[in-house]
Design a protein around this motif. Sequence first.
Motif, PDB file in Angstrom:
ATOM      1  N   TYR A   1       0.845  -1.183   0.000  1.00 32.08           N
ATOM      2  CA  TYR A   1       0.000   0.000   0.000  1.00 32.08           C
ATOM      3  C   TYR A   1       0.880   1.233   0.000  1.00 32.08           C
ATOM      4  CZ  TYR A   1      -4.220  -2.674   1.158  1.00 32.08           C
ATOM      5  OH  TYR A   1      -5.291  -3.545   1.130  1.00 32.08           O
TER       6      TYR A   1
ATOM      7  N   GLN B   1       0.933   5.332   1.012  1.00 29.12           N
ATOM      8  CA  GLN B   1       0.259   6.357   1.800  1.00 29.12           C
ATOM      9  C   GLN B   1       0.939   7.702   1.534  1.00 29.12           C
ATOM     10  OE1 GLN B   1       0.574   6.436   6.166  1.00 29.12           O
ATOM     11  NE2 GLN B   1      -1.641   6.755   6.275  1.00 29.12           N
TER      12      GLN B   1
ATOM     13  N   PHE C   1       3.743   0.656   2.691  1.00 28.61           N
ATOM     14  CA  PHE C   1       3.543  -0.415   3.666  1.00 28.61           C
ATOM     15  C   PHE C   1       3.408  -1.757   2.963  1.00 28.61           C
ATOM     16  CE2 PHE C   1       3.088   1.889   7.550  1.00 28.61           C
ATOM     17  CZ  PHE C   1       2.514   3.104   7.226  1.00 28.61           C
TER      18      PHE C   1
ATOM     19  N   LEU D   1      -5.300  -8.363   8.015  1.00 28.41           N
ATOM     20  CA  LEU D   1      -4.020  -7.962   7.459  1.00 28.41           C
ATOM     21  C   LEU D   1      -3.106  -7.532   8.595  1.00 28.41           C
ATOM     22  CD1 LEU D   1      -4.710  -5.680   4.354  1.00 28.41           C
ATOM     23  CD2 LEU D   1      -3.837  -8.004   4.357  1.00 28.41           C
ATOM     24  N   ILE D   2      -1.842  -7.931   8.520  1.00 28.33           N
ATOM     25  CA  ILE D   2      -0.848  -7.356   9.410  1.00 28.33           C
ATOM     26  C   ILE D   2       0.116  -6.540   8.568  1.00 28.33           C
ATOM     27  CG2 ILE D   2      -1.055  -9.184  11.135  1.00 28.33           C
ATOM     28  CD1 ILE D   2       1.767 -10.075  10.113  1.00 28.33           C
ATOM     29  N   PHE D   3       0.570  -5.438   9.136  1.00 26.12           N
ATOM     30  CA  PHE D   3       1.352  -4.482   8.384  1.00 26.12           C
ATOM     31  C   PHE D   3       2.775  -4.387   8.924  1.00 26.12           C
ATOM     32  CE2 PHE D   3      -1.697  -2.258   5.679  1.00 26.12           C
ATOM     33  CZ  PHE D   3      -2.891  -2.703   6.189  1.00 26.12           C
ATOM     34  N   GLY D   4       3.689  -4.053   8.027  1.00 26.23           N
ATOM     35  CA  GLY D   4       5.015  -3.676   8.439  1.00 26.23           C
ATOM     36  C   GLY D   4       5.019  -2.239   8.939  1.00 26.23           C
ATOM     37  N   THR D   5       6.189  -1.780   9.344  1.00 29.87           N
ATOM     38  CA  THR D   5       6.295  -0.442   9.918  1.00 29.87           C
ATOM     39  C   THR D   5       6.429   0.652   8.862  1.00 29.87           C
ATOM     40  OG1 THR D   5       8.644  -0.830  10.189  1.00 29.87           O
ATOM     41  CG2 THR D   5       7.238  -1.214  12.115  1.00 29.87           C
TER      42      THR D   5
ATOM     43  N   TYR E   1      -7.993   0.105  12.736  1.00 28.91           N
ATOM     44  CA  TYR E   1      -6.543   0.123  12.948  1.00 28.91           C
ATOM     45  C   TYR E   1      -6.153   1.477  13.530  1.00 28.91           C
ATOM     46  CZ  TYR E   1      -5.698  -4.006  10.001  1.00 28.91           C
ATOM     47  OH  TYR E   1      -5.659  -5.271   9.482  1.00 28.91           O
TER      48      TYR E   1
ATOM     49  N   MET F   1       5.460   2.513  13.780  1.00 24.25           N
ATOM     50  CA  MET F   1       4.822   1.262  14.208  1.00 24.25           C
ATOM     51  C   MET F   1       3.855   0.718  13.168  1.00 24.25           C
ATOM     52  SD  MET F   1       4.335   1.968  18.265  1.00 24.25           S
ATOM     53  CE  MET F   1       4.453   0.221  18.624  1.00 24.25           C
ATOM     54  N   GLY F   2       3.715   1.361  12.075  1.00 26.19           N
ATOM     55  CA  GLY F   2       2.803   0.868  11.057  1.00 26.19           C
ATOM     56  C   GLY F   2       1.358   0.941  11.513  1.00 26.19           C
ATOM     57  N   LEU F   3       0.533   0.074  10.950  1.00 26.50           N
ATOM     58  CA  LEU F   3      -0.870  -0.014  11.333  1.00 26.50           C
ATOM     59  C   LEU F   3      -1.062  -1.240  12.210  1.00 26.50           C
ATOM     60  CD1 LEU F   3      -0.914   1.639   8.535  1.00 26.50           C
ATOM     61  CD2 LEU F   3      -3.314   0.966   8.454  1.00 26.50           C
TER      62      LEU F   3
ATOM     63  N   TYR G   1      -8.321  -4.748   1.398  1.00 23.24           N
ATOM     64  CA  TYR G   1      -9.224  -3.835   2.051  1.00 23.24           C
ATOM     65  C   TYR G   1      -9.570  -2.607   1.225  1.00 23.24           C
ATOM     66  CZ  TYR G   1      -7.828  -5.981   6.562  1.00 23.24           C
ATOM     67  OH  TYR G   1      -7.572  -6.827   7.612  1.00 23.24           O
TER      68      TYR G   1
END
Lengths: 118, 115
Positions: free
Chosen positions: A37, A39, A91, A106-110, B35, B41-43, B104
């Motif tokens: 993604y 941003q 991301f 979903l899990i995201f990186g930093t 979120y 720290m991201g989401l 999403y």
Amino acid sequence: AQKITQTQPGMFVQEKEAVTLDCTYDTSDPSYGLFWYKQPSSGEMIFLIYQGSYDQQNATEGRYSLNFQKARKSANLVISASQLGDSAMYFCAMREGRYGGATNKLIFGTGTLLAVQP
Amino acid sequence: NAGVTQTPKFRVLKTGQSMTLLCAQDMNHEYMYWYRQDPGMGLRLIHYSVGEGTTAKGEVPDGYNVSRLKKQNFLLGLESAAPSQTSVYFCASSYGGQGTIYGYTFGSGTRLTVV
């Protein structure tokens, strides 16, 4: 437990050059999906590209391609011919299960902040 | 074609105040998520819902409550706001188990500051 790691907090690239943003992941599920993604400074989350764990070919979407190395558990984003408008936070994200399973979490990186210089 | 709408977009709260963030989607999505995004720290997933009337805890649920009384709405509540809850909050929605590969649809975010 699943985990996404982006080790580059920030990156610089010259306009018109290519850049690779790193992403490694960890999961015990043989079926999973990987997402990138974008941003921009305006804050919205923009979907760029998706790679499924069983996909035979690396995903491509215009100037974006995903360098998927399953054995190394890496899913790097390659942006070709960078443009000033590519300056943004990027991301990497993962979900377990081909279609997200029971929760589609979903899990995201930093994230990696990319700055394109003219 | 609104997609996912979050209200409000900005809010400043005093410590101890309560508030509710509203997320509304018009895509008939089964699943919805909240979120929070913090620098470096991201989401991180707070709570999620896989259908009307159901909710579940995510990675960082403490200090938040949620409700999904209608399929199209997912509310995030802060009962007693703390400075640590200063963040940007994103709502997202998706199709159910056999969902789209596109993951999403996100809302535009709510920037919350707790002073």
